[in-house]
Structures are given as C-alpha cells and as structure tokens.
Enzyme design. Structure first.
Site, PDB file in Angstrom:
ATOM      1  N   ASN A   1       0.851  -1.193   0.000  1.00  0.00           N
ATOM      2  CA  ASN A   1       0.000   0.000   0.000  1.00  0.00           C
ATOM      3  C   ASN A   1       0.888   1.245   0.000  1.00  0.00           C
ATOM      4  OD1 ASN A   1       0.452   0.876   2.875  1.00  0.00           O
ATOM      5  ND2 ASN A   1      -0.407  -1.161   3.253  1.00  0.00           N
ATOM      6  N   TYR A   2       0.258   2.409  -0.051  1.00  0.00           N
ATOM      7  CA  TYR A   2       1.009   3.656  -0.248  1.00  0.00           C
ATOM      8  C   TYR A   2       1.577   4.265   1.031  1.00  0.00           C
ATOM      9  CZ  TYR A   2      -0.766   3.825  -5.034  1.00  0.00           C
ATOM     10  OH  TYR A   2      -1.040   3.544  -6.338  1.00  0.00           O
TER      11      TYR A   2
END
Ligand code: C5P
Length: 401
Positions: free
Chosen positions: A211-212
């Site tokens: 994920n970011y």
C-alpha cells in the site's frame, strides 16, 4: 546523563574576548556527543580562528551568507530547522541588540531569526555595557520571546575592572542546556513500541501486495518519543526513511506476520504501543518460491488468507498500566467507526485521519487528525507538519499516562 548525545547544536560565537572560552565549550559539547555547527560573526573571527573551531567540530565554520570560492549559499533556514538548540556564547551587546531588534545583517543573527529550537545566550561584556539600560531592556525582551539567558558571572573582566559581565564558564553553560533537555524529557523511563509503514505480502520473490503508506507519521512519533526521553522500538515495514535519533532501536520487517512477531516481542516489555502501520489485511497463501512466469493461456490465481490484526492481538494481551494507541483512516462515518475500533482492539485512544482531508494522508508531510479516547472525548487539530502532529499525539499520551 547523555542528554546531549546526538543533539544538533548551533554554537554562535560573537566578537568578544570571551570567544576563547567558546573553544572549551565546543569541546565539551562534542565530548557530550552533540553534533555542533559553529556560526561565527565577522568580529568573532578576530578573536578566534575558524580553523581551530572546524578542527574541533569536524564541520566547516559558517560565517558568511555565501561561500566565496564555491559560490554556494549557506541556508540559515536549513540550519534553523536542523538545530535542536542554539547557544550564542559569547553574546555581545551588539548581537543582543540586533537579536532584540530583529536585525539580520550577518549569518549568526539571521540564523537566530530562523531558528525554531530553544536558544541560549551567554552574554559577555564590560560591566558598564552590561548595566546599560538598553542592554537590560534587550535581554528582558529576548527572555520574553522565550530565549534562555545564562546570566554572566561577577569577577575580573578583560578591562581589569571587576563586576558583572564575565561569560559563564563553559561547564555551567553545558549544565544549563542539559537541564533544559532534562526538563523536556517527560517520557524518561518509558518504553514505547511503534509500528510504522506498510507491510509487503509476497506473491513471489519479485512481486508483492502493498500500500502507499510512507511510514512518515510513525517515524515522526518515534523521533518525538525518543527526543522526550523514551526508549523506543520502531517496528518498521519496508520504507525509505532513516531514523535520526540515535536512541531508536529499529526492527525491519516485511510482512504482517513478521510485524506481529516483532511487535508482540517488544510489547511484552513496553509501557506503550502505538500502532501506526498500514498493515495489509491479507497475505498470499499460495506464495510462489520462484518467479511466476507469464504463461500464454493460464492466468495465475492469487489465494488470499486473512492477516492477524496486530493491534487487536496486543489489545487482548494488554496488562493494567500498558497503553495501546491505534490509528484509523476512514472515508465514511469516521468518528463512529473509530469508536468501534477502540472497543474491538481494546485501545486507550485512537488517532483518526480522514481520507477526505487534502494533504493529510499517505506520503504527505502534513496530517490533520482528531484524537478520540475511550470516554468519547474528541480533540480535533488543524493541518500541520507530521512532526507537530506527533508532538500533539505524544502530549495526549503523556497526559493520560
Ligand atoms: O482495522 P483497521 O485496519 O482500520 O485499524 C487500523 C488500526 O489497527 C491501526 O492502528 C493499524 O496499525 C492497526 N492494525 C493492525 N493490524 C492489522 C490491521 C490494522 O495493527 N492487521
């Protein structure tokens, strides 16, 4: 006591005979483990040479706005942000006057105006200059702005007159700065475990589900806790960040299950756990041991399995006296969902950041949070740099402890 270990200190030196004592002060600061950047006024260089100061500090001495032979610019703003403390010793009547009046005509006073850190001044001048109403007024003004004045001692002065104006001895200046940092250590003796960053769930040796999350918020909290005297273990997923404070013990992990193992181990001996990581909800059950090939006809299927909830696992094991803090990133029914999480994970409070807020999420340097505690009390904060958000969160933590 190690209070100055790893601290970034600007040592400002003005043009006064007491500048020779600054060499001893510099030595003491370096010996105490501080990283010292000397900034000297043009008049200061008449009393003590930059060569001595750079040899002792291990850094080039800064005096001018520009470095003549390279054409480069010395950024007072960068220095101001870098520093944990600024010590101006000796502080002459002239520099004190400039500081009080907001004049920025040399590198030292310009750096002072940019500094966000605590500033200490050790005045040194002849007794009549010290007693002059303008000096007194300027020092009162500077103290009123929050600067720390290290009063000069009485004794024989360079003029052979006897009175108040001798710069305080280097040992006592160091003690004053250490006493300040000791007073800031409201987390001394606390052991804090922080999870940060994303987790990567391997599909095969070269691919993962992630994920970011940048880890910036968790790292900022780790720095804040360490700065305030806590013993910090930072369990970090894969991020491209470095710890600055030398006291932070960093444990690098990749997957959620590795993060759980490291977090459980650290939590057993921790007073506080702050769950900042963006943990993947699933891992790949049919992880391949060699790189998955692109087959013409067959599309590979990824089989997912639920990851452990690390916060909830720690919440179930929480002992009286241990504090557990969670984060929530919500798009809808933010406060209600955050409250449910407090119960489900047995948290003491939760930090809510909304996906709706611009500049307040993954990868940014700023965040906007609301703290919700078990009793339902909400504290909302404005958009701030993550370092300041970390300060607000840790303040709340210290309050409830
Ligand atoms: O359930 P949700 O992911 O929204 O909860 C967020 C909070 O729980 C965060 O503090 C996060 O670090 C923690 N968490 C965890 N383990 C998971 C999922 C979330 O520790 N598997």
């Amino acid at each position: 006591m190690g209070l100055l270990k790893g601290k970034h200190i600007i040592l400002g030196i003005c043009g006064g005979i007491a500048a020779y004592k600054s060499v001893f002060l510099l030595r003491l600061l370096v010996k105490a483990g501080a990283e010292v950047q000397v900034v000297i006024t043009p008049a200061g260089k008449e009393f003590i040479t930059p060569v001595t100061l750079s040899a002792l500090s291990g850094r080039p001495v800064i005096s001018e706005f520009f470095t003549a032979n390279t054409g480069s610019w010395n950024s007072h703003v960068d220095l101001g942000v870098w520093a944990d403390a600024m010590i101006i010793a000796p502080a002459t009547a002239s520099t004190i006057g400039k500081m009080a009046g907001g004049i920025a005509d040399n590198m030292l006073v310009t750096t002072y105006l940019s500094a966000k850190c605590p500033v200490f001044l050790a005045p040194a001048m002849d007794l009549d200059m010290m007693a002059h109403p303008s000096t007194k007024r300027n020092l009162e003004l500077l103290a009123g702005y929050g600067n720390h004045i290290i009063e000069p001692a009485e004794g024989e002065l360079a003029s052979h007159l006897v009175g108040k104006g001798r710069m305080e001895e280097p040992e006592n200046i160091v003690k004053a700065v250490e006493a300040f940092f000791a007073s800031q250590c409201d987390m001394a003796g606390l052991r804090v475990m922080i999870t940060a960053g994303p987790t990567h769930e391997r599909i095969d040796p070269v691919r993962f589900i992630g994920n970011y999350s940048s880890g910036k918020m968790g790292f900022a909290i780790a720095e804040e806790c360490a700065r305030r005297g806590a013993e910090v273990t930072l369990v970090s997923g894969p991020v491209s960040l470095q710890c600055v404070h030398p006291g932070i013990r960093r444990v690098n992990v990749e997957s959620a299950r590795e993060m759980l193992a490291a977090a459980e181990e650290a939590f057993a001996t921790s007073d506080v756990a702050i769950m900042c990581a963006a943990v993947a909800d699933y891992y790949v059950e049919n992880q391949a041991t060699s790189k998955i090939k692109r087959e013409k006809d067959e599309i590979p299927q990824i089989v997912l399995q639920r990851n452990p909830d690390i916060a909830a696992t720690l919440g179930a094991k929480k002992q009286p006296g241990q504090v557990l803090v969670g984060f929530a990133l919500e798009t809808d029914n933010e406060a209600a969902n955050a409250r449910l999480k407090i119960e489900r994970k047995n948290l003491d409070f939760i930090v809510l950041n909304s996906m709706r807020d611009k500049d307040a999420c993954f990868g940014t340097d700023t965040n906007k949070v609301t703290i919700i505690d078990r009793s339902g009390v909400e504290k909302a904060f404005g958009l701030k740099p993550k370092s300041e958000v970390a300060h607000d969160i840790v303040n709340h933590l210290v309050e409830i402890i």
